[in-house]
Design an enzyme around this catalytic site. Sequence first.
Site, mmCIF file in Angstrom:
data_model
loop_
_atom_site.group_PDB
_atom_site.id
_atom_site.type_symbol
_atom_site.label_atom_id
_atom_site.label_comp_id
_atom_site.label_asym_id
_atom_site.label_seq_id
_atom_site.Cartn_x
_atom_site.Cartn_y
_atom_site.Cartn_z
ATOM 1 N N ASN A 1 0.796 -1.224 0.000
ATOM 2 C CA ASN A 1 0.000 0.000 0.000
ATOM 3 C C ASN A 1 0.828 1.274 0.000
ATOM 4 O O ASN A 1 0.366 2.306 -0.489
ATOM 5 C CB ASN A 1 -0.925 0.008 1.227
ATOM 6 C CG ASN A 1 -1.610 1.338 1.409
ATOM 7 O OD1 ASN A 1 -2.529 1.698 0.677
ATOM 8 N ND2 ASN A 1 -1.144 2.109 2.386
ATOM 9 N N SER B 1 -4.106 2.470 -8.573
ATOM 10 C CA SER B 1 -4.898 3.696 -8.609
ATOM 11 C C SER B 1 -5.609 3.762 -9.945
ATOM 12 O O SER B 1 -5.145 3.190 -10.944
ATOM 13 C CB SER B 1 -3.999 4.925 -8.447
ATOM 14 O OG SER B 1 -4.681 6.119 -8.780
ATOM 15 N N TYR C 1 3.541 9.433 -10.814
ATOM 16 C CA TYR C 1 2.508 8.642 -10.144
ATOM 17 C C TYR C 1 1.764 7.771 -11.149
ATOM 18 O O TYR C 1 1.576 6.569 -10.931
ATOM 19 C CB TYR C 1 1.533 9.576 -9.426
ATOM 20 C CG TYR C 1 0.527 8.861 -8.553
ATOM 21 C CD1 TYR C 1 0.902 8.341 -7.325
ATOM 22 C CD2 TYR C 1 -0.798 8.710 -8.957
ATOM 23 C CE1 TYR C 1 -0.009 7.689 -6.515
ATOM 24 C CE2 TYR C 1 -1.719 8.056 -8.154
ATOM 25 C CZ TYR C 1 -1.322 7.549 -6.937
ATOM 26 O OH TYR C 1 -2.235 6.898 -6.146
ATOM 27 N N ALA C 2 1.372 8.367 -12.276
ATOM 28 C CA ALA C 2 0.657 7.604 -13.299
ATOM 29 C C ALA C 2 1.523 6.479 -13.854
ATOM 30 O O ALA C 2 1.053 5.345 -14.043
ATOM 31 C CB ALA C 2 0.209 8.540 -14.417
ATOM 32 N N ALA C 3 2.788 6.769 -14.112
ATOM 33 C CA ALA C 3 3.687 5.748 -14.658
ATOM 34 C C ALA C 3 3.900 4.610 -13.672
ATOM 35 O O ALA C 3 3.871 3.428 -14.041
ATOM 36 C CB ALA C 3 5.018 6.387 -15.032
ATOM 37 N N SER C 4 4.112 4.959 -12.407
ATOM 38 C CA SER C 4 4.373 3.925 -11.411
ATOM 39 C C SER C 4 3.145 3.075 -11.136
ATOM 40 O O SER C 4 3.245 1.843 -10.998
ATOM 41 C CB SER C 4 4.889 4.551 -10.112
ATOM 42 O OG SER C 4 3.960 5.474 -9.578
ATOM 43 N N LYS C 5 1.974 3.694 -11.083
ATOM 44 C CA LYS C 5 0.763 2.921 -10.813
ATOM 45 C C LYS C 5 0.351 2.104 -12.035
ATOM 46 O O LYS C 5 -0.164 0.987 -11.904
ATOM 47 C CB LYS C 5 -0.371 3.851 -10.377
ATOM 48 C CG LYS C 5 -0.143 4.495 -9.013
ATOM 49 C CD LYS C 5 0.022 3.460 -7.908
ATOM 50 C CE LYS C 5 0.082 4.107 -6.530
ATOM 51 N NZ LYS C 5 0.187 3.115 -5.442
#
Length: 266
Positions: A104, A156, A171-175
């Site tokens: 998480n 996400s 954030y978008a790339a990692s999620k």
Amino acid sequence: MTTSSDQNTPSAQATGALSADLTGRVAIVTGASSGLGARFAEILAENGALVIASARRVERLQALADRVPGIEPVACDVTNPDDRRALVDGTLARHGRVDILVNNAGRGGTGTALEETLESFENDLALNLTAPFVLAQLCGRAMVEQGAGSIINVASILGLVSGSPLSQPSYAASKGGLVNLTRELAVSLARTGVRVNGIAPGWFPTEATEGVFATERGRDWMIRNIPMRRTGEEDDLDGALLLLASDASRYITGQTLVVDGGWTSR
């Protein structure tokens, strides 16, 4: 609380009627000092699991453990290789098994697509993607030896669709990477009894989203674009978590369960 020596194994519990009873299971939850992670730790403990709640802010973990029976606080920075190994090795040494891992811990990026620094991008990948991969490996090895286990990656909706007009490239790339890592790990481990799934929350009030929730404009934008016309509430992820953590999902692997009030279905 049942000790590791007299626990029923997950494979034994899988026979008979399905339920979300996690009695005898040992769970690790990262990022458990606040927000969704604290809620995940609480719900798993309330349903019978012994929960190793980990985060950097140990005082918050201790407050959670004082309030909820069945939670064991452990200070851990999941971006630190020594901390990661100590978290898993310590759990195995004390309790003899790991049945559930909830990856998480995470954070949102800073800066737009043309402004975010390389340092910020790499730091977010380390926390949101690399750490879950390594912890999945460490726990996965123990789970394979046990013949059963459940790994749950908290992704996400921004790993599935653009966050526009918000811009969070790291954030978008990692999620997004975490969503596909979930598939890859699930297929690789499918024959071992270890299941790997994900949860992709929509808009929930957390430390990471407080900036959007703090303004009337932000709240109106979210609600206007959520088909159910409300943001997520504290208990809206409980069902998804218990489904994926328990034998109720014993034939589900490689899936990311989206809990977003319809956001990604628009």
